[in-house]
Scaffold this motif. Sequence first.
Motif, PDB file in Angstrom:
ATOM      1  N   VAL A   1       0.840  -1.197   0.000  1.00 41.09           N
ATOM      2  CA  VAL A   1       0.000   0.000   0.000  1.00 41.09           C
ATOM      3  C   VAL A   1       0.878   1.252   0.000  1.00 41.09           C
ATOM      4  CG1 VAL A   1      -1.622   1.338   1.387  1.00 41.09           C
ATOM      5  CG2 VAL A   1      -2.010  -1.087   1.022  1.00 41.09           C
ATOM      6  N   GLN A   2       1.917   1.251   0.810  1.00 48.21           N
ATOM      7  CA  GLN A   2       2.828   2.397   0.835  1.00 48.21           C
ATOM      8  C   GLN A   2       3.558   2.553  -0.490  1.00 48.21           C
ATOM      9  OE1 GLN A   2       5.338   1.636   4.166  1.00 48.21           O
ATOM     10  NE2 GLN A   2       3.826   2.298   5.679  1.00 48.21           N
ATOM     11  N   GLU A   3       3.956   1.445  -1.066  1.00 45.80           N
ATOM     12  CA  GLU A   3       4.670   1.488  -2.340  1.00 45.80           C
ATOM     13  C   GLU A   3       3.758   1.949  -3.475  1.00 45.80           C
ATOM     14  OE1 GLU A   3       7.336  -1.565  -5.022  1.00 45.80           O
ATOM     15  OE2 GLU A   3       7.045  -1.970  -2.884  1.00 45.80           O
ATOM     16  N   LEU A   4       2.513   1.503  -3.472  1.00 43.64           N
ATOM     17  CA  LEU A   4       1.573   1.920  -4.507  1.00 43.64           C
ATOM     18  C   LEU A   4       1.237   3.402  -4.404  1.00 43.64           C
ATOM     19  CD1 LEU A   4      -0.856  -1.119  -4.500  1.00 43.64           C
ATOM     20  CD2 LEU A   4       0.565  -0.391  -6.406  1.00 43.64           C
ATOM     21  N   GLU A   5       1.094   3.905  -3.188  1.00 47.26           N
ATOM     22  CA  GLU A   5       0.767   5.325  -3.020  1.00 47.26           C
ATOM     23  C   GLU A   5       1.903   6.238  -3.446  1.00 47.26           C
ATOM     24  OE1 GLU A   5      -0.564   5.704   1.023  1.00 47.26           O
ATOM     25  OE2 GLU A   5      -2.644   5.318   0.436  1.00 47.26           O
ATOM     26  N   SER A   6       3.121   5.717  -3.477  1.00 46.92           N
ATOM     27  CA  SER A   6       4.247   6.540  -3.908  1.00 46.92           C
ATOM     28  C   SER A   6       4.353   6.644  -5.429  1.00 46.92           C
ATOM     29  CB  SER A   6       5.556   5.984  -3.339  1.00 46.92           C
ATOM     30  OG  SER A   6       5.843   4.739  -3.941  1.00 46.92           O
ATOM     31  N   LEU A   7       3.592   5.824  -6.161  1.00 48.09           N
ATOM     32  CA  LEU A   7       3.632   5.876  -7.620  1.00 48.09           C
ATOM     33  C   LEU A   7       2.932   7.133  -8.128  1.00 48.09           C
ATOM     34  CD1 LEU A   7       2.770   2.153  -8.387  1.00 48.09           C
ATOM     35  CD2 LEU A   7       5.011   3.232  -8.494  1.00 48.09           C
ATOM     36  N   SER A   8       3.419   7.674  -9.240  1.00 46.30           N
ATOM     37  CA  SER A   8       2.885   8.942  -9.747  1.00 46.30           C
ATOM     38  C   SER A   8       1.488   8.807 -10.332  1.00 46.30           C
ATOM     39  CB  SER A   8       3.829   9.511 -10.807  1.00 46.30           C
ATOM     40  OG  SER A   8       3.904   8.618 -11.907  1.00 46.30           O
ATOM     41  N   TYR A   9       1.113   7.651 -10.841  1.00 41.44           N
ATOM     42  CA  TYR A   9      -0.194   7.486 -11.471  1.00 41.44           C
ATOM     43  C   TYR A   9      -1.268   6.965 -10.515  1.00 41.44           C
ATOM     44  CZ  TYR A   9       1.680   2.741 -11.965  1.00 41.44           C
ATOM     45  OH  TYR A   9       2.248   1.523 -11.730  1.00 41.44           O
ATOM     46  N   VAL A  10      -0.945   6.831  -9.228  1.00 36.62           N
ATOM     47  CA  VAL A  10      -1.896   6.344  -8.226  1.00 36.62           C
ATOM     48  C   VAL A  10      -2.314   7.500  -7.326  1.00 36.62           C
ATOM     49  CG1 VAL A  10      -2.192   4.820  -6.239  1.00 36.62           C
ATOM     50  CG2 VAL A  10      -0.968   4.020  -8.259  1.00 36.62           C
ATOM     51  N   ASP A  11      -3.632   7.701  -7.190  1.00 33.09           N
ATOM     52  CA  ASP A  11      -4.145   8.711  -6.265  1.00 33.09           C
ATOM     53  C   ASP A  11      -4.159   8.203  -4.835  1.00 33.09           C
ATOM     54  OD1 ASP A  11      -4.599  10.864  -7.918  1.00 33.09           O
ATOM     55  OD2 ASP A  11      -6.628  10.234  -8.447  1.00 33.09           O
ATOM     56  N   LYS A  12      -4.731   6.997  -4.650  1.00 32.29           N
ATOM     57  CA  LYS A  12      -4.866   6.455  -3.301  1.00 32.29           C
ATOM     58  C   LYS A  12      -4.943   4.942  -3.394  1.00 32.29           C
ATOM     59  CE  LYS A  12      -8.841   6.940  -1.083  1.00 32.29           C
ATOM     60  NZ  LYS A  12      -9.957   7.475  -0.280  1.00 32.29           N
ATOM     61  N   ALA A  13      -4.418   4.261  -2.390  1.00 29.52           N
ATOM     62  CA  ALA A  13      -4.515   2.802  -2.289  1.00 29.52           C
ATOM     63  C   ALA A  13      -5.022   2.459  -0.896  1.00 29.52           C
ATOM     64  CB  ALA A  13      -3.156   2.157  -2.539  1.00 29.52           C
ATOM     65  N   GLU A  14      -5.981   1.540  -0.836  1.00 31.19           N
ATOM     66  CA  GLU A  14      -6.621   1.212   0.435  1.00 31.19           C
ATOM     67  C   GLU A  14      -6.804  -0.284   0.569  1.00 31.19           C
ATOM     68  OE1 GLU A  14     -10.721   2.482   1.206  1.00 31.19           O
ATOM     69  OE2 GLU A  14      -9.789   4.266   2.052  1.00 31.19           O
ATOM     70  N   GLN A  15      -6.496  -0.801   1.733  1.00 31.48           N
ATOM     71  CA  GLN A  15      -6.672  -2.231   2.007  1.00 31.48           C
ATOM     72  C   GLN A  15      -8.154  -2.528   2.209  1.00 31.48           C
ATOM     73  OE1 GLN A  15      -4.595  -3.556   5.461  1.00 31.48           O
ATOM     74  NE2 GLN A  15      -5.526  -5.570   5.429  1.00 31.48           N
ATOM     75  N   SER A  16      -8.584  -3.705   1.789  1.00 31.20           N
ATOM     76  CA  SER A  16      -9.969  -4.134   1.945  1.00 31.20           C
ATOM     77  C   SER A  16     -10.296  -4.324   3.425  1.00 31.20           C
ATOM     78  CB  SER A  16     -10.199  -5.435   1.196  1.00 31.20           C
ATOM     79  OG  SER A  16     -11.470  -5.943   1.474  1.00 31.20           O
ATOM     80  N   LYS A  17     -11.499  -3.985   3.804  1.00 37.23           N
ATOM     81  CA  LYS A  17     -11.949  -4.131   5.192  1.00 37.23           C
ATOM     82  C   LYS A  17     -12.608  -5.479   5.439  1.00 37.23           C
ATOM     83  CE  LYS A  17     -11.110   0.243   6.069  1.00 37.23           C
ATOM     84  NZ  LYS A  17      -9.756   0.555   6.328  1.00 37.23           N
ATOM     85  N   LYS A  18     -12.751  -6.302   4.430  1.00 38.96           N
ATOM     86  CA  LYS A  18     -13.476  -7.564   4.565  1.00 38.96           C
ATOM     87  C   LYS A  18     -12.889  -8.508   5.615  1.00 38.96           C
ATOM     88  CE  LYS A  18     -15.483 -11.362   2.075  1.00 38.96           C
ATOM     89  NZ  LYS A  18     -15.591 -12.084   0.833  1.00 38.96           N
ATOM     90  N   PRO A  19     -11.549  -8.671   5.749  1.00 39.97           N
ATOM     91  CA  PRO A  19     -11.047  -9.586   6.788  1.00 39.97           C
ATOM     92  C   PRO A  19     -11.379  -9.132   8.210  1.00 39.97           C
ATOM     93  CG  PRO A  19      -9.330  -9.123   5.191  1.00 39.97           C
ATOM     94  CD  PRO A  19     -10.476  -8.216   4.880  1.00 39.97           C
ATOM     95  N   GLU A  20     -11.652  -7.847   8.410  1.00 42.62           N
ATOM     96  CA  GLU A  20     -11.950  -7.328   9.742  1.00 42.62           C
ATOM     97  C   GLU A  20     -13.422  -7.459  10.111  1.00 42.62           C
ATOM     98  OE1 GLU A  20     -10.653  -3.320   9.505  1.00 42.62           O
ATOM     99  OE2 GLU A  20      -8.609  -3.881   8.974  1.00 42.62           O
ATOM    100  N   ILE A  21     -14.292  -7.645   9.113  1.00 40.69           N
ATOM    101  CA  ILE A  21     -15.728  -7.697   9.348  1.00 40.69           C
ATOM    102  C   ILE A  21     -16.124  -9.097   9.806  1.00 40.69           C
ATOM    103  CG2 ILE A  21     -17.982  -7.487   8.266  1.00 40.69           C
ATOM    104  CD1 ILE A  21     -16.750  -5.459   6.378  1.00 40.69           C
ATOM    105  N   ARG A  22     -16.944  -9.150  10.827  1.00 45.68           N
ATOM    106  CA  ARG A  22     -17.421 -10.427  11.357  1.00 45.68           C
ATOM    107  C   ARG A  22     -18.479 -10.980  10.413  1.00 45.68           C
ATOM    108  NH1 ARG A  22     -21.507 -12.042  14.984  1.00 45.68           N
ATOM    109  NH2 ARG A  22     -22.261  -9.901  14.977  1.00 45.68           N
ATOM    110  N   THR A  23     -18.324 -12.222   9.987  1.00 48.37           N
ATOM    111  CA  THR A  23     -19.271 -12.826   9.046  1.00 48.37           C
ATOM    112  C   THR A  23     -20.078 -13.958   9.669  1.00 48.37           C
ATOM    113  OG1 THR A  23     -17.541 -14.303   8.251  1.00 48.37           O
ATOM    114  CG2 THR A  23     -17.873 -12.261   7.040  1.00 48.37           C
ATOM    115  N   GLU A  24     -19.920 -14.199  10.954  1.00 51.28           N
ATOM    116  CA  GLU A  24     -20.701 -15.225  11.634  1.00 51.28           C
ATOM    117  C   GLU A  24     -21.821 -14.540  12.404  1.00 51.28           C
ATOM    118  OE1 GLU A  24     -17.937 -17.234  14.081  1.00 51.28           O
ATOM    119  OE2 GLU A  24     -16.785 -18.000  12.391  1.00 51.28           O
TER     120      GLU A  24
END
Length: 91
Positions: free
Chosen positions: A50-73
């Motif tokens: 994520v840090q490496e992608l945000e440093s690229l010139s053609y990337v505005d923003k990079a964000e990790q998915s929240k799905k692993p943090e959400i309770r699905t049971e």
Amino acid sequence: MHVNRVGIAVWLRSTKQVRHLRKYGVVYYVSKSMKYAILYCNRSDVHHLVQELESLSYVDKAEQSKKPEIRTEFSKPSKPKENSYDYNVGI
């Protein structure tokens, strides 16, 4: 061998450079109208990528998915609610 994978949403300035994202992970989906791409990578490499992608010139923003943090049971309530409607009130 099962490897835990996590999605990364990458907002782009232009979709011309989408091919360059392949070296960071598996490009799963690209929206040309909304200018974003969904990228999958190993869970252990997410914060670094994520840090490496945000440093690229053609990337505005990079964000990790929240799905692993959400309770699905989910659990059912032990006792259903009793509706105490009085239908004879207006008579």
